[in-house]
Design a protein around this motif. Structure first.
Motif, PDB file in Angstrom:
ATOM      1  N   GLN A 205       0.820  -1.213   0.000  1.00  0.00           N
ATOM      2  CA  GLN A 205       0.000   0.000   0.000  1.00  0.00           C
ATOM      3  C   GLN A 205       0.857   1.269   0.000  1.00  0.00           C
ATOM      4  OE1 GLN A 205      -3.626  -0.183   2.697  1.00  0.00           O
ATOM      5  NE2 GLN A 205      -2.577  -2.050   3.376  1.00  0.00           N
ATOM      6  N   LEU A 206       2.088   1.158   0.484  1.00  0.00           N
ATOM      7  CA  LEU A 206       2.980   2.313   0.495  1.00  0.00           C
ATOM      8  C   LEU A 206       3.370   2.755  -0.909  1.00  0.00           C
ATOM      9  CD1 LEU A 206       5.295   1.294   3.476  1.00  0.00           C
ATOM     10  CD2 LEU A 206       3.585   3.130   3.472  1.00  0.00           C
ATOM     11  N   ASP A 207       3.215   1.863  -1.888  1.00  0.00           N
ATOM     12  CA  ASP A 207       3.532   2.214  -3.275  1.00  0.00           C
ATOM     13  C   ASP A 207       2.671   3.359  -3.800  1.00  0.00           C
ATOM     14  OD1 ASP A 207       5.543   0.353  -3.570  1.00  0.00           O
ATOM     15  OD2 ASP A 207       4.251  -1.190  -4.428  1.00  0.00           O
ATOM     16  N   ASP A 208       1.565   3.638  -3.132  1.00  0.00           N
ATOM     17  CA  ASP A 208       0.637   4.680  -3.604  1.00  0.00           C
ATOM     18  C   ASP A 208       1.082   6.096  -3.218  1.00  0.00           C
ATOM     19  OD1 ASP A 208      -1.030   2.700  -4.624  1.00  0.00           O
ATOM     20  OD2 ASP A 208      -2.243   2.591  -2.787  1.00  0.00           O
ATOM     21  N   TYR A 209       2.164   6.229  -2.452  1.00  0.00           N
ATOM     22  CA  TYR A 209       2.452   7.534  -1.852  1.00  0.00           C
ATOM     23  C   TYR A 209       3.779   8.152  -2.300  1.00  0.00           C
ATOM     24  CZ  TYR A 209      -1.495   5.985   0.822  1.00  0.00           C
ATOM     25  OH  TYR A 209      -2.744   5.516   1.165  1.00  0.00           O
ATOM     26  N   ASN A 210       4.344   7.656  -3.378  1.00  0.00           N
ATOM     27  CA  ASN A 210       5.525   8.279  -3.990  1.00  0.00           C
ATOM     28  C   ASN A 210       6.623   8.525  -2.957  1.00  0.00           C
ATOM     29  OD1 ASN A 210       7.078   9.430  -6.063  1.00  0.00           O
ATOM     30  ND2 ASN A 210       6.329  11.491  -5.607  1.00  0.00           N
ATOM     31  N   LEU A 211       6.981   7.476  -2.238  1.00  0.00           N
ATOM     32  CA  LEU A 211       8.031   7.572  -1.229  1.00  0.00           C
ATOM     33  C   LEU A 211       9.403   7.394  -1.863  1.00  0.00           C
ATOM     34  CD1 LEU A 211       6.428   5.406   1.606  1.00  0.00           C
ATOM     35  CD2 LEU A 211       6.429   7.905   1.416  1.00  0.00           C
ATOM     36  N   MET A 212      10.385   8.060  -1.296  1.00  0.00           N
ATOM     37  CA  MET A 212      11.761   7.886  -1.761  1.00  0.00           C
ATOM     38  C   MET A 212      12.238   6.457  -1.529  1.00  0.00           C
ATOM     39  SD  MET A 212      13.491  11.339  -0.195  1.00  0.00           S
ATOM     40  CE  MET A 212      15.100  11.015  -0.945  1.00  0.00           C
ATOM     41  N   MET A 213      11.831   5.879  -0.394  1.00  0.00           N
ATOM     42  CA  MET A 213      12.254   4.526  -0.034  1.00  0.00           C
ATOM     43  C   MET A 213      11.545   4.101   1.242  1.00  0.00           C
ATOM     44  SD  MET A 213      16.046   5.472   1.466  1.00  0.00           S
ATOM     45  CE  MET A 213      16.263   6.902   0.388  1.00  0.00           C
ATOM     46  N   ILE A 214      11.562   2.789   1.515  1.00  0.00           N
ATOM     47  CA  ILE A 214      11.198   2.253   2.822  1.00  0.00           C
ATOM     48  C   ILE A 214      12.442   1.584   3.377  1.00  0.00           C
ATOM     49  CG2 ILE A 214      10.186   0.215   1.667  1.00  0.00           C
ATOM     50  CD1 ILE A 214       8.508  -0.203   4.220  1.00  0.00           C
ATOM     51  N   GLU A 215      12.875   2.046   4.534  1.00  0.00           N
ATOM     52  CA  GLU A 215      14.133   1.588   5.112  1.00  0.00           C
ATOM     53  C   GLU A 215      13.910   0.413   6.061  1.00  0.00           C
ATOM     54  OE1 GLU A 215      17.898   3.445   7.643  1.00  0.00           O
ATOM     55  OE2 GLU A 215      16.267   4.741   6.989  1.00  0.00           O
TER      56      GLU A 215
END
Length: 372
Positions: A205-215
């Motif tokens: 679901q985090l793919d929907d929020y244009n994040l730089m990365m998930i650490e």
């Protein structure tokens, strides 16, 4: 030639300006070990062992590192003559892991080397920048208004990237709210190993929020499951705790476990190994950035030198001293100026160490001398 004459350890405690909260707990003060190494000519350099008081980040702790330093590493080092700090990893090779203890000593020797050469550390290691763009980490907060207040404050201060700590139950809705309010903010999240591979659908679901990365979403010692997760996510995965050595980075890159690597000097054993990992990432076009460990100004100064290398293109966790501390142990303190941090041009780390203040913070002190 550098001949190691003495090593002095200072176990200090610094009070944080505000609690720093992660998935693993809240921290209101920071115990750390400062290290001063003096050569046979009276020159000295400073480093920092960045282990925490409890083993939440890695297995190392302040007390454990104190034991390893005084019982194993320092006796190996006293009286040794060096041409270059890069010789240190081989000298410590008989001690397994304990990277943070090793790094603290190696940092001090790099600073000492710079003092003797009369050159800034960032120039000695091949840095290409005079100014660093900076990011900041935001711990878990009680309310959305707390996040808004901090993000607005840090944006005004010039920080160009925000890292938000997340954990199960405090993730998707939070990021949705933040992205709605700050649609163009360079934003990343840090899970500190709070999830498992069975959380793939949730994390997607985090793919929907244009994040730089998930650490570091998965286990701290894993690179295999991260490869499976990365294959099922658009958001780049950044490995942190999983990368302890150059070989860890090499294997993670070969497996496709990540698209980004966070390097911390303490976690990888010091500057020499960090430079090797930087060069490897550059060769394979893997993004890399410099993380932080709630260091004092001494550790932060070493981070600044590392982040000056050419492939560190993502703003690192190199915050101003005033972000965390009422008062820092270096002079002048690290400051954000015009949206960045200016690298110092004094010899070694380029800052004066405030010995008087260190004395006030010291809980325990030991000095080891080489007997000629």
């Amino acid at each position: 030639m550098i001949t190691i004459q003495s090593v002095e350890l200072y176990r200090i405690s610094m009070e944080l300006k505000a609690p720093f909260v992660t998935a693993n707990g809240a921290y209101v003060d920071r115990e750390t070990i400062l290290i001063e190494i003096t050569d046979s000519e009276g020159n000295s350099g400073w480093g920092e062992c960045v282990a925490f008081a409890t083993p939440w980040y890695t297995e190392e702790t302040v007390q454990g590192a104190w034991h390893i330093l005084q019982s194993f590493l320092i006796p190996t080092l006293l009286g040794v003559s060096l041409q270059h700090p890069k010789e240190i990893p081989a000298i410590f090779s008989n001690v397994k892991r304990n990277q943070m203890a090793k790094a603290g000593l190696e940092m001090a020797i790099w600073d000492l080397y710079g003092q003797i050469a009369g050159q800034p550390l960032h120039q000695l290691i091949g840095g290409v920048r005079e100014e660093l763009k900076v990011g900041v980490a935001i711990g878990l907060q009680s309310t959305l208004d707390d996040y808004y207040r901090l993000i607005d404050q840090y944006t005004a201060d010039g920080y160009e990237r925000m890292k938000i700590k997340i954990k199960p139950g405090h993730d998707i809705t939070l990021i949705e709210d933040l992205r709605s309010r700050y649609p163009k903010l360079p934003l990343m999240v840090d899970a500190n190993s709070a999830y498992g591979l069975n959380d793939i659908t949730h994390l997607q679901q985090l793919d929907d929020y244009n994040l730089m990365m998930i650490e570091q979403p998965l286990a701290a010692d894993d690179i295999i499951d991260h490869a499976k997760l990365q294959a099922n996510m658009k958001t780049p995965i950044c490995l942190d705790e999983s990368i302890i050595t150059y070989d860890d980075a090499r294997k993670a890159i070969e497996l496709g476990s990540c698209q980004v690597i966070n390097v911390k000097l303490g976690r990888v054993g010091g500057m020499t190994e960090a430079i090797r990992i930087h060069d490897l990432c550059k060769e394979h076009d893997i993004a890399i950035w410099c993380g932080g460990m709630l260091e004092s100004g001494i550790g932060r100064a070493h981070n600044m030198a590392l982040a000056s290398l050419s492939h560190f293109t993502i703003p690192g966790d190199i915050s101003a001293s005033a972000r965390y501390w009422h008062k820092d142990v270096i002079l002048p303190e690290v400051k954000i100026e015009q949206g960045g941090v200016l690298l110092p041009f004094g010899a070694g780390i380029g800052f004066e160490v405030n010995r008087e203040y260190i004395e006030q913070l010291t809980l325990e002190r030991l000095k080891f001398n080489h007997s000629r």
